[in-house]
Design an enzyme around this catalytic site. Structure first.
Site, PDB file in Angstrom:
ATOM      1  N   TRP A 102     -12.003  -1.439  -0.138  1.00  0.00           N
ATOM      2  CA  TRP A 102     -10.680  -0.953  -0.564  1.00  0.00           C
ATOM      3  C   TRP A 102     -10.394  -1.374  -1.996  1.00  0.00           C
ATOM      4  O   TRP A 102      -9.804  -0.593  -2.765  1.00  0.00           O
ATOM      5  CB  TRP A 102      -9.588  -1.420   0.397  1.00  0.00           C
ATOM      6  N   ASP A 172      -2.552  -5.522  -2.748  1.00  0.00           N
ATOM      7  CA  ASP A 172      -2.650  -4.578  -1.638  1.00  0.00           C
ATOM      8  C   ASP A 172      -2.637  -5.404  -0.348  1.00  0.00           C
ATOM      9  O   ASP A 172      -3.615  -6.054  -0.006  1.00  0.00           O
ATOM     10  CB  ASP A 172      -3.958  -3.776  -1.760  1.00  0.00           C
ATOM     11  N   LYS A 196      -0.935  -1.111  10.214  1.00  0.00           N
ATOM     12  CA  LYS A 196      -1.648  -2.220  10.854  1.00  0.00           C
ATOM     13  C   LYS A 196      -0.689  -3.294  11.359  1.00  0.00           C
ATOM     14  O   LYS A 196      -0.803  -3.744  12.497  1.00  0.00           O
ATOM     15  CB  LYS A 196      -2.672  -2.806   9.903  1.00  0.00           C
TER      16      LYS A 196
HETATM   17  N1  PMP Z   1      -6.110  -0.969   1.644  1.00  0.00           N
HETATM   18  C1  PMP Z   1      -6.528  -1.639   2.731  1.00  0.00           C
HETATM   19  C2  PMP Z   1      -6.697  -3.115   2.650  1.00  0.00           C
HETATM   20  C3  PMP Z   1      -6.793  -0.954   3.913  1.00  0.00           C
HETATM   21  O1  PMP Z   1      -7.213  -1.619   4.992  1.00  0.00           O
HETATM   22  C4  PMP Z   1      -6.620   0.449   3.952  1.00  0.00           C
HETATM   23  C5  PMP Z   1      -6.817   1.266   5.206  1.00  0.00           C
HETATM   24  N2  PMP Z   1      -7.574   0.762   6.185  1.00  0.00           N
HETATM   25  C6  PMP Z   1      -6.212   1.104   2.783  1.00  0.00           C
HETATM   26  C7  PMP Z   1      -5.950   0.369   1.664  1.00  0.00           C
HETATM   27  C8  PMP Z   1      -6.033   2.600   2.747  1.00  0.00           C
HETATM   28  O2  PMP Z   1      -4.910   2.930   3.464  1.00  0.00           O
HETATM   29  P1  PMP Z   1      -4.470   4.427   3.807  1.00  0.00           P
HETATM   30  O3  PMP Z   1      -5.449   4.937   4.816  1.00  0.00           O
HETATM   31  O4  PMP Z   1      -3.094   4.248   4.341  1.00  0.00           O
HETATM   32  O5  PMP Z   1      -4.507   5.214   2.553  1.00  0.00           O
END
Ligand code: PMP
Length: 360
Positions: A102, A172, A196
């Site tokens: 991510w 994030d 989450k």
């Molecule tokens: N950042 C992190 C740490 C994540 O775990 C995730 C999704 N698992 C995201 C960003 C992306 O999120 P989204 O699917 O809501 O765009």
């Protein structure tokens, strides 16, 4: 009622009382004769939901007055792009810390807007650790420093926040928001997909220090400008009304169990239970990351073969435990124990893991 023990990595478990309230209020919210699903985002009833949700967040995270709270669509992934679009110009630099897939996605979006300094990366070590303060090569002239507090796929988590001096720190927190306390005053901006730890998919929480809003670049589309949304209190356009309401119910539940301190205590117990099964298994279960970097939210582990891992997932499912398969990019097993996962579910899973080890 036949509900499973839900260890899904996201979207993930929502506390039963929050779901039950939503169920109870689904057809008739507050005696209005309509559902929150059918409600105007400009009604005083939604205004009240929004205000209550912000109030709970402010209390739980002790957010000072000089921060704004907004709810956006587009997932946390939109924030990967929106952040540099708002704060990074072609001739400017931002620091990014690369601790997982991510973080890497956030980096690739930032590169479209300006220069990126990778302050440190754990990629060569397969993202198995969180760097120490000494390892960070921060650029004092950076527009901001970005990090991912919990690496959902690799199972690592920051257990400190670096001192970035006068450079704004952006975090994030998509996979650990409201799971433990932290000093928000060290952080200039937080973003987190709700799915989450605080609600359903489809809404992203952004908490931003107001001085950042003065630095937003000119000439970016209105809908992608943070200031548009703070100025209009998340109702510039139609926000995900029902999803905000679900966050509201989730936060009410956190308040009902004793707030963030109580939530943190439960989450600490949960991760202690799972890691002690791993550590006490004589190598049957092998943790995949450095011990000091272990995530409280996602415990990642391997068994001796992929076949045995597949058997584990199948047997777990037959016993009512779902969502334990590791991310498709890394394999193995991942135990996701977000806020909505009850302590009892983790205790039962630990028992299952011990039994499984005996059997195999
Ligand atoms: N950042 C992190 C740490 C994540 O775990 C995730 C999704 N698992 C995201 C960003 C992306 O999120 P989204 O699917 O809501 O765009």
């Amino acid at each position: 009622m036949g509900r499973v023990h839900n260890f899904n990595p996201g979207p993930s478990a929502i506390p039963l009382p929050a779901l039950q309230t939503a169920q109870k209020e689904l057809l008739d919210y507050n005696g209005l004769g309509l559902s929150v699903l059918e409600m105007s985002h400009r009604s005083k009833d939604f205004d009240a939901i929004l205000a209550e949700t912000k109030k709970s967040l402010t209390n739980l995270l002790q957010i000072p007055e000089n921060y704004s709270i907004i709810f956006l669509g587009g997932g946390a992934s939109l924030q990967f792009a929106m952040l540099p679009m708002n704060f990074l110009a072609q001739d400017q630099c931002a620091d990014y810390i690369n601790t997982g897939a991510w973080s890497a996605k956030a980096i690739s979006e930032a590169k479209l807007f300006g220069k990126v300094n990778i302050a440190v990366t754990s990629e060569e070590a397969k993202y198995t650790f969180i760097p120490s303060p000494e390892q960070l090569k921060l650029d004092p002239s950076a527009q901001y420093v970005h990090l991912t507090s919990n690496n959902t796929i690799f199972g690592t988590q920051w257990h400190y926040y670096p001192d970035t001096g006068s450079v704004p720190l952006v975090v994030d927190m998509s996979s650990d928001i409201l799971s433990r306390s932290f000093d928000i005053k060290k952080i200039a901006m937080i973003y987190a997909g709700a799915q989450k730890n605080i609600g359903p998919a489809g809404v992203t929480l952004v908490i931003i220090r107001n001085d950042m809003l003065e630095k937003v670049k000119a000439g970016i589309p209105k809908i992608l400008n943070y200031k548009t949304h703070t100025d209009k209190d998340s109702t510039y356009n139609t926000p995900p009304v029902f999803n905000v309401y679900m966050i509201h119910l989730f936060l009410k539940w956190i308040e009902s169990i004793g707030g963030l301190a109580a939530m943190e205590k439960i989450n600490r117990e949960k991760k202690d239970i799972i890691y002690s099964v791993i550590d006490g298994s004589d190598g049957f279960y092998k943790g995949t990351v450095r011990e000091d970097s272990r995530s409280w939210m996602n415990a990642t582990l391997r068994l001796s073969s992929e076949e045995l891992e597949a058997t584990f997932v199948t047997d777990a499912k037959a016993n009512g435990f779902i969502g334990l398969k590791g991310h498709r990019s890394v394999g193995g097993i991942r135990v996701s124990m977000y806020n909505g996962v009850p302590l009892e579910a983790v205790e039962k899973l630990a028992e299952f893991m011990k039994e499984f080890r005996k059997k195999h």
